[in-house]
Design a protein around this motif. Structure first.
Motif, PDB file in Angstrom:
ATOM      1  N   ASP A  74      20.582 -59.398  73.422  1.00  0.00           N
ATOM      2  CA  ASP A  74      19.664 -60.207  74.554  1.00  0.00           C
ATOM      3  C   ASP A  74      20.097 -61.631  74.610  1.00  0.00           C
ATOM      4  OD1 ASP A  74      17.070 -61.436  75.405  1.00  0.00           O
ATOM      5  OD2 ASP A  74      16.362 -59.535  75.440  1.00  0.00           O
ATOM      6  N   LEU A  75      20.198 -61.918  76.018  1.00  0.00           N
ATOM      7  CA  LEU A  75      20.405 -63.407  76.389  1.00  0.00           C
ATOM      8  C   LEU A  75      19.340 -63.611  77.322  1.00  0.00           C
ATOM      9  CD1 LEU A  75      21.957 -65.901  76.563  1.00  0.00           C
ATOM     10  CD2 LEU A  75      23.259 -64.718  78.471  1.00  0.00           C
ATOM     11  N   GLY A  76      18.479 -64.695  76.867  1.00  0.00           N
ATOM     12  CA  GLY A  76      17.461 -64.997  77.779  1.00  0.00           C
ATOM     13  C   GLY A  76      17.471 -66.755  78.281  1.00  0.00           C
ATOM     14  N   GLN A  77      16.856 -66.809  79.443  1.00  0.00           N
ATOM     15  CA  GLN A  77      16.658 -68.405  79.740  1.00  0.00           C
ATOM     16  C   GLN A  77      15.406 -68.458  80.300  1.00  0.00           C
ATOM     17  OE1 GLN A  77      20.351 -69.665  82.502  1.00  0.00           O
ATOM     18  NE2 GLN A  77      20.599 -67.266  82.746  1.00  0.00           N
ATOM     19  N   GLU A  78      14.986 -69.674  79.676  1.00  0.00           N
ATOM     20  CA  GLU A  78      13.486 -69.833  80.232  1.00  0.00           C
ATOM     21  C   GLU A  78      13.480 -71.295  80.965  1.00  0.00           C
ATOM     22  OE1 GLU A  78      10.724 -69.515  76.890  1.00  0.00           O
ATOM     23  OE2 GLU A  78      11.307 -67.435  76.518  1.00  0.00           O
ATOM     24  N   PHE A  79      12.748 -71.454  82.043  1.00  0.00           N
ATOM     25  CA  PHE A  79      12.648 -72.665  82.826  1.00  0.00           C
ATOM     26  C   PHE A  79      11.096 -72.951  82.853  1.00  0.00           C
ATOM     27  CE2 PHE A  79      16.316 -70.100  84.344  1.00  0.00           C
ATOM     28  CZ  PHE A  79      17.198 -71.191  84.385  1.00  0.00           C
ATOM     29  N   THR A  80      10.600 -74.056  82.634  1.00  0.00           N
ATOM     30  CA  THR A  80       9.430 -74.628  82.527  1.00  0.00           C
ATOM     31  C   THR A  80       9.326 -76.033  83.440  1.00  0.00           C
ATOM     32  OG1 THR A  80       9.250 -73.387  80.476  1.00  0.00           O
ATOM     33  CG2 THR A  80       7.207 -75.279  81.290  1.00  0.00           C
ATOM     34  N   LEU A 124       9.556 -69.592  84.258  1.00  0.00           N
ATOM     35  CA  LEU A 124      10.281 -68.515  84.983  1.00  0.00           C
ATOM     36  C   LEU A 124      11.230 -68.218  83.401  1.00  0.00           C
ATOM     37  CD1 LEU A 124      11.544 -66.657  86.757  1.00  0.00           C
ATOM     38  CD2 LEU A 124      13.335 -68.284  87.214  1.00  0.00           C
ATOM     39  N   LYS A 125      11.206 -66.853  83.223  1.00  0.00           N
ATOM     40  CA  LYS A 125      11.999 -66.265  82.246  1.00  0.00           C
ATOM     41  C   LYS A 125      12.756 -65.173  82.688  1.00  0.00           C
ATOM     42  CE  LYS A 125       8.136 -66.955  78.608  1.00  0.00           C
ATOM     43  NZ  LYS A 125       7.244 -66.127  77.771  1.00  0.00           N
ATOM     44  N   VAL A 126      14.186 -65.392  82.393  1.00  0.00           N
ATOM     45  CA  VAL A 126      15.234 -64.281  82.765  1.00  0.00           C
ATOM     46  C   VAL A 126      16.063 -63.724  81.452  1.00  0.00           C
ATOM     47  CG1 VAL A 126      17.225 -63.658  84.387  1.00  0.00           C
ATOM     48  CG2 VAL A 126      15.256 -65.464  85.013  1.00  0.00           C
ATOM     49  N   ASN A 127      15.672 -62.511  81.433  1.00  0.00           N
ATOM     50  CA  ASN A 127      16.734 -61.984  80.337  1.00  0.00           C
ATOM     51  C   ASN A 127      17.501 -60.836  80.722  1.00  0.00           C
ATOM     52  OD1 ASN A 127      13.860 -62.971  78.836  1.00  0.00           O
ATOM     53  ND2 ASN A 127      15.099 -62.491  77.258  1.00  0.00           N
ATOM     54  N   THR A 128      18.609 -60.678  80.159  1.00  0.00           N
ATOM     55  CA  THR A 128      19.552 -59.554  80.220  1.00  0.00           C
ATOM     56  C   THR A 128      19.554 -58.947  78.863  1.00  0.00           C
ATOM     57  OG1 THR A 128      21.487 -60.854  79.902  1.00  0.00           O
ATOM     58  CG2 THR A 128      20.876 -60.428  82.095  1.00  0.00           C
ATOM     59  N   PHE A 129      19.823 -57.570  78.879  1.00  0.00           N
ATOM     60  CA  PHE A 129      19.838 -56.935  77.539  1.00  0.00           C
ATOM     61  C   PHE A 129      20.781 -55.810  77.484  1.00  0.00           C
ATOM     62  CE2 PHE A 129      16.562 -55.050  80.259  1.00  0.00           C
ATOM     63  CZ  PHE A 129      16.766 -53.647  80.113  1.00  0.00           C
ATOM     64  N   TYR A 130      21.290 -55.488  76.171  1.00  0.00           N
ATOM     65  CA  TYR A 130      22.076 -54.229  76.089  1.00  0.00           C
ATOM     66  C   TYR A 130      21.593 -53.412  74.684  1.00  0.00           C
ATOM     67  CZ  TYR A 130      26.006 -51.241  75.356  1.00  0.00           C
ATOM     68  OH  TYR A 130      26.704 -50.180  75.179  1.00  0.00           O
ATOM     69  N   ILE A 131      21.282 -52.344  75.005  1.00  0.00           N
ATOM     70  CA  ILE A 131      20.898 -51.401  73.655  1.00  0.00           C
ATOM     71  C   ILE A 131      21.944 -50.128  73.529  1.00  0.00           C
ATOM     72  CG2 ILE A 131      19.170 -50.158  72.504  1.00  0.00           C
ATOM     73  CD1 ILE A 131      17.278 -51.681  74.218  1.00  0.00           C
ATOM     74  N   LYS A 132      22.358 -49.912  72.370  1.00  0.00           N
ATOM     75  CA  LYS A 132      23.280 -48.797  72.109  1.00  0.00           C
ATOM     76  C   LYS A 132      22.476 -48.005  71.138  1.00  0.00           C
ATOM     77  CE  LYS A 132      27.750 -46.401  71.588  1.00  0.00           C
ATOM     78  NZ  LYS A 132      29.135 -46.689  71.294  1.00  0.00           N
ATOM     79  N   ALA A 173      17.889 -56.224  83.036  1.00  0.00           N
ATOM     80  CA  ALA A 173      17.637 -57.435  83.522  1.00  0.00           C
ATOM     81  C   ALA A 173      16.048 -57.518  83.810  1.00  0.00           C
ATOM     82  CB  ALA A 173      18.349 -58.175  84.409  1.00  0.00           C
ATOM     83  N   GLU A 174      15.426 -58.706  83.138  1.00  0.00           N
ATOM     84  CA  GLU A 174      14.169 -58.909  83.228  1.00  0.00           C
ATOM     85  C   GLU A 174      13.875 -60.119  83.819  1.00  0.00           C
ATOM     86  OE1 GLU A 174      12.566 -56.063  79.541  1.00  0.00           O
ATOM     87  OE2 GLU A 174      12.371 -58.241  79.480  1.00  0.00           O
ATOM     88  N   ALA A 175      12.708 -60.313  84.554  1.00  0.00           N
ATOM     89  CA  ALA A 175      12.202 -61.546  85.407  1.00  0.00           C
ATOM     90  C   ALA A 175      10.806 -61.659  85.076  1.00  0.00           C
ATOM     91  CB  ALA A 175      13.037 -61.932  86.448  1.00  0.00           C
ATOM     92  N   THR A 176      10.357 -62.670  84.655  1.00  0.00           N
ATOM     93  CA  THR A 176       8.948 -62.970  84.788  1.00  0.00           C
ATOM     94  C   THR A 176       8.474 -64.420  85.113  1.00  0.00           C
ATOM     95  OG1 THR A 176       8.303 -61.773  82.537  1.00  0.00           O
ATOM     96  CG2 THR A 176       6.694 -63.328  83.164  1.00  0.00           C
ATOM     97  N   ILE A 177       7.654 -64.494  85.893  1.00  0.00           N
ATOM     98  CA  ILE A 177       7.369 -65.889  86.469  1.00  0.00           C
ATOM     99  C   ILE A 177       5.907 -66.168  86.452  1.00  0.00           C
ATOM    100  CG2 ILE A 177       7.112 -64.957  88.966  1.00  0.00           C
ATOM    101  CD1 ILE A 177       8.195 -67.661  90.039  1.00  0.00           C
ATOM    102  N   GLU A 178       5.438 -67.362  86.215  1.00  0.00           N
ATOM    103  CA  GLU A 178       4.015 -67.875  86.065  1.00  0.00           C
ATOM    104  C   GLU A 178       3.868 -69.180  86.789  1.00  0.00           C
ATOM    105  OE1 GLU A 178       2.451 -67.578  82.167  1.00  0.00           O
ATOM    106  OE2 GLU A 178       2.986 -65.649  81.799  1.00  0.00           O
ATOM    107  N   ILE A 179       2.885 -69.173  87.815  1.00  0.00           N
ATOM    108  CA  ILE A 179       2.809 -70.458  88.272  1.00  0.00           C
ATOM    109  C   ILE A 179       1.058 -70.623  88.535  1.00  0.00           C
ATOM    110  CG2 ILE A 179       2.870 -71.770  90.358  1.00  0.00           C
ATOM    111  CD1 ILE A 179       5.209 -70.227  91.164  1.00  0.00           C
ATOM    112  N   THR A 180       0.567 -71.905  88.028  1.00  0.00           N
ATOM    113  CA  THR A 180      -0.819 -72.265  87.882  1.00  0.00           C
ATOM    114  C   THR A 180      -0.800 -73.632  89.059  1.00  0.00           C
ATOM    115  OG1 THR A 180      -0.934 -73.515  86.156  1.00  0.00           O
ATOM    116  CG2 THR A 180      -1.506 -71.200  86.109  1.00  0.00           C
TER     117      THR A 180
END
Length: 616
Positions: free
Chosen positions: A431-437, A443-451, A479-486
């Motif tokens: 799993d490779l993730g990037q988090e921007f704050t 913003l969280k962006v993740n890519t993943f591989y499962i075997k 891939a997954e992306a999660t965004i949060e803004i207040t």
């Protein structure tokens, strides 16, 4: 070799217990409050999402809807209120671990947790940990884990919350929460009761959801006592008792009924010393079901499992920037049922978690675990994770792991059909993730591989019975992306939270997408608050899912993609220093969408829920 490793772990723990190491005083406070402190401390390189108590209130009646509208997890639900099972990154329900205050509560019969048998009352927060977690949480933690947390604070307070709600299909919900503490003693209790006729109409037809009524009640009680400045004793208990009619499909009515009983009790002793911080957990879990093929008769089948657990952990500062957490655990499972005799299983595991923080930018984790399970040759498990703070607003995360799942009692012993030759599933993940704050946005962006190898699947055998076999190898990636803004403008408060997931989950032999795994899933939540008034909109998109595997000609059956919108508004009718009355109205399926979550099982039309809540 594996038994030598076990002996090494045990001797290591014994030697480290004698080490004269000073522990950090900040860590003590965390240990007093949290039952699963390792969740955050040893997950630096993993994606971790926290659902707080205010969010729980918006989806109070349904744990399934809470996660469906606020996370990346996809749910397959056999009609509203019926059996609900998750698909986490394309894995199946038995490959998602549910963790209650640090211990797994997945069924030893089915290997999964039915999310419509969990009420969110009295959980202070729910955490979602993406990625493999078998090293920390054992069998089944392949796609991810969902953590139900109770906290016990020793700050002086005495609070109560009473909630009444009524909605469509004669749905009723009554709950009461009480929390009290002083410097020595802390207790919180939650009572919850839900009842619904659940007889919604099938849109565009003359039919309605027959035989779908359900009712359940739950009790959560948690106590903590400070024995001394070094010792804290805590007791956690949860009871769930439910009864559901099992509705049929559009063309096949049903008279089935199902009864659930789940009891969980755990005693926890935490000790804070100059040499070592330690924690001992002793728990008893019981799951019990009765299935009536015809609710009008007294004939039923049943299954029951008692789980006895002992778990010891320690927290040791080897160096200022190097921490070690050894774990020793013993589980004993004792089953009985009408479709199998009296199976039992013993599990012993040793685990070492290592955390290295050389500076503020880098975090490294290296973990290893070995199980000894009666009847199985359990694999040696490992995981690693890395987090790097590139800047104040950008963080990189990487984790990898080997995970597993042992066959359940149903897989092995169910008659007819059980298969004693099954071996554990094994899985590798990256799993490779990037988090921007930045300020009030993330913003969280993740890519993943499962075997996964040796996947257990139930298929018809030559005798006509369904039987499980280790027949499939699968790969999941996406891939997954999660965004949060207040944002706040004077008395106006705005928030946006959204998730998107792209998932490929395919059988390596056929290259076909697995059934009930959508390629695309997305949700978005918009909220606005002004003084005493607040409102929110939830929107969900679920892509098409296959209900039968593709064949070589490309023909398949599927459930069409659908979109849902919910709307809610809340108003503080009365607010004083120690008292508050809130009124709430929620409209589900606002646009009266015709949709199915499982083939031939229509879901509810537009429906309403009114709630009044009194805090004092």
């Amino acid at each position: 070799m594996r038994y030598r490793l076990l002996l090494f772990f045990v001797l290591l723990i014994g030697n480290l217990a004698q080490a004269q190491i000073v522990t950090d005083s900040v860590q003590h406070l965390d240990e007093v409050v949290l039952s699963d402190a390792k969740l955050k401390r040893y997950s630096k390189g993993y994606k971790l999402s926290i659902l707080n108590d205010s969010l729980l209130q918006k989806n109070k009646a349904s744990f399934t809807d809470l996660l469906r509208f606020n996370t990346n997890i996809y749910f397959k639900e056999n009609g509203f209120g019926m059996v609900s099972s998750p698909s986490f990154r394309g894995t199946n329900a038995s490959q998602t671990a549910v963790i209650w205050n640090g211990i797994s509560i997945n069924s030893q019969l089915t290997g999964q947790t039915d999310f419509n048998t969990i009420n969110t009352t009295n959980f202070n927060s729910i955490a979602i940990r993406s990625g493999g977690g078998s090293v920390q949480y054992g069998s089944g933690a392949i796609g991810g884990s969902i953590h139900l947390n109770n906290t016990l604070s020793f700050k002086q307070h005495f609070d109560h919350t009473a909630t009444l709600s009524y909605g469509s299909y004669e749905a009723k919900n009554i709950s009461y929460l009480s929390s009290y503490s002083n410097e020595k003693f802390s207790v919180n209790v939650g009572l919850d009761y839900i009842d619904s006729e659940n007889d919604y109409k099938y849109l565009n037809t003359e039919q309605s959801n027959e035989n779908g009524a359900f009712q359940n009640g739950s009790i959560n009680a948690n106590l903590g006592y400070v024995l001394s400045n070094k010792d804290v004793l805590k007791l956690y208990h949860q009871t769930f008792i439910g009864e559901r009619e099992f509705s049929g499909t559009v063309s096949s009515p049903s008279l089935a009924k199902y009864e659930d009983q789940n009891f969980r009790t755990m005693l926890e002793w935490s000790r804070f010393g100059t040499a070592i911080d330690s924690k001992l957990k002793i728990a008893h879990l019981q799951e019990h079901f009765k299935y009536f093929g015809n609710k009008n008769t007294d004939n039923f089948t049943f299954g029951k499992v008692n789980t006895y657990l002992v778990n010891y952990t320690a927290d040791i500062d080897l160096l200022t920037d190097l921490k070690l957490k050894p774990i020793v655990s013993y589980n004993y499972y004792e089953g009985s049922g009408s479709s199998f005799s009296n199976p039992n299983r013993k599990e012993f595991s040793t685990t070492a978690l290592l955390l290295y923080n050389p500076n503020e930018k880098w975090h490294y984790g290296l973990n290893i675990r070995q199980d000894v399970t009666s009847g199985f040759e359990s694999p040696l498990l490992f995981s690693f994770d890395v987090a790097y703070n590139v800047s104040n607003f950008y963080q990189l995360k990487l984790n990898g792991s080997k995970n597993y799942r042992v066959p359940t009692f149903n897989d092995l012993y169910w008659q007819p059909g059980g298969n004693l030759s099954l071996v554990p599933e094994t899985s590798y993940q990256l799993d490779l993730g990037q988090e921007f704050t930045y300020k009030n946005a993330s913003l969280k962006v993740n890519t993943f591989y499962i075997k996964t190898s040796n996947l257990i699947q139930w298929t018809p055998n030559d005798s006509g019975f369904w039987s499980p076999e280790n027949i499939a190898e699968t790969q999941n990636y996406g891939a997954e992306a999660t965004i949060e803004i207040t944002h706040k403008i004077k008395a106006h408060q705005f928030s946006l939270q959204g998730n998107y997931t792209y998932t490929v989950s395919e059988d390596l032999e056929t290259d076909a997408q697995l059934i009930y795994v959508p390629y695309h899933k997305a949700n978005i939540n918009l909220a606005y608050a002004y003084k005493r008034m607040s409102m929110f909109i939830q929107h969900l998109y679920t892509g098409e899912v296959y209900t039968t595997p593709e064949n070589l000609s490309g023909r398949f059956y599927s459930v069409e993609a659908y979109q849902l919108t919910n709307f809610g508004i809340d108003f503080k009718l009365f607010q004083a220093k120690k008292q508050q009355i809130d009124l709430g109205l929620k409209v589900n399926n606002l646009f009266n969408t015709v949709y199915e979550n499982v083939a031939f099982r229509p879901m509810p039309d537009r429906n309403f829920n009114f709630q009044i809540q009194y805090k004092f």
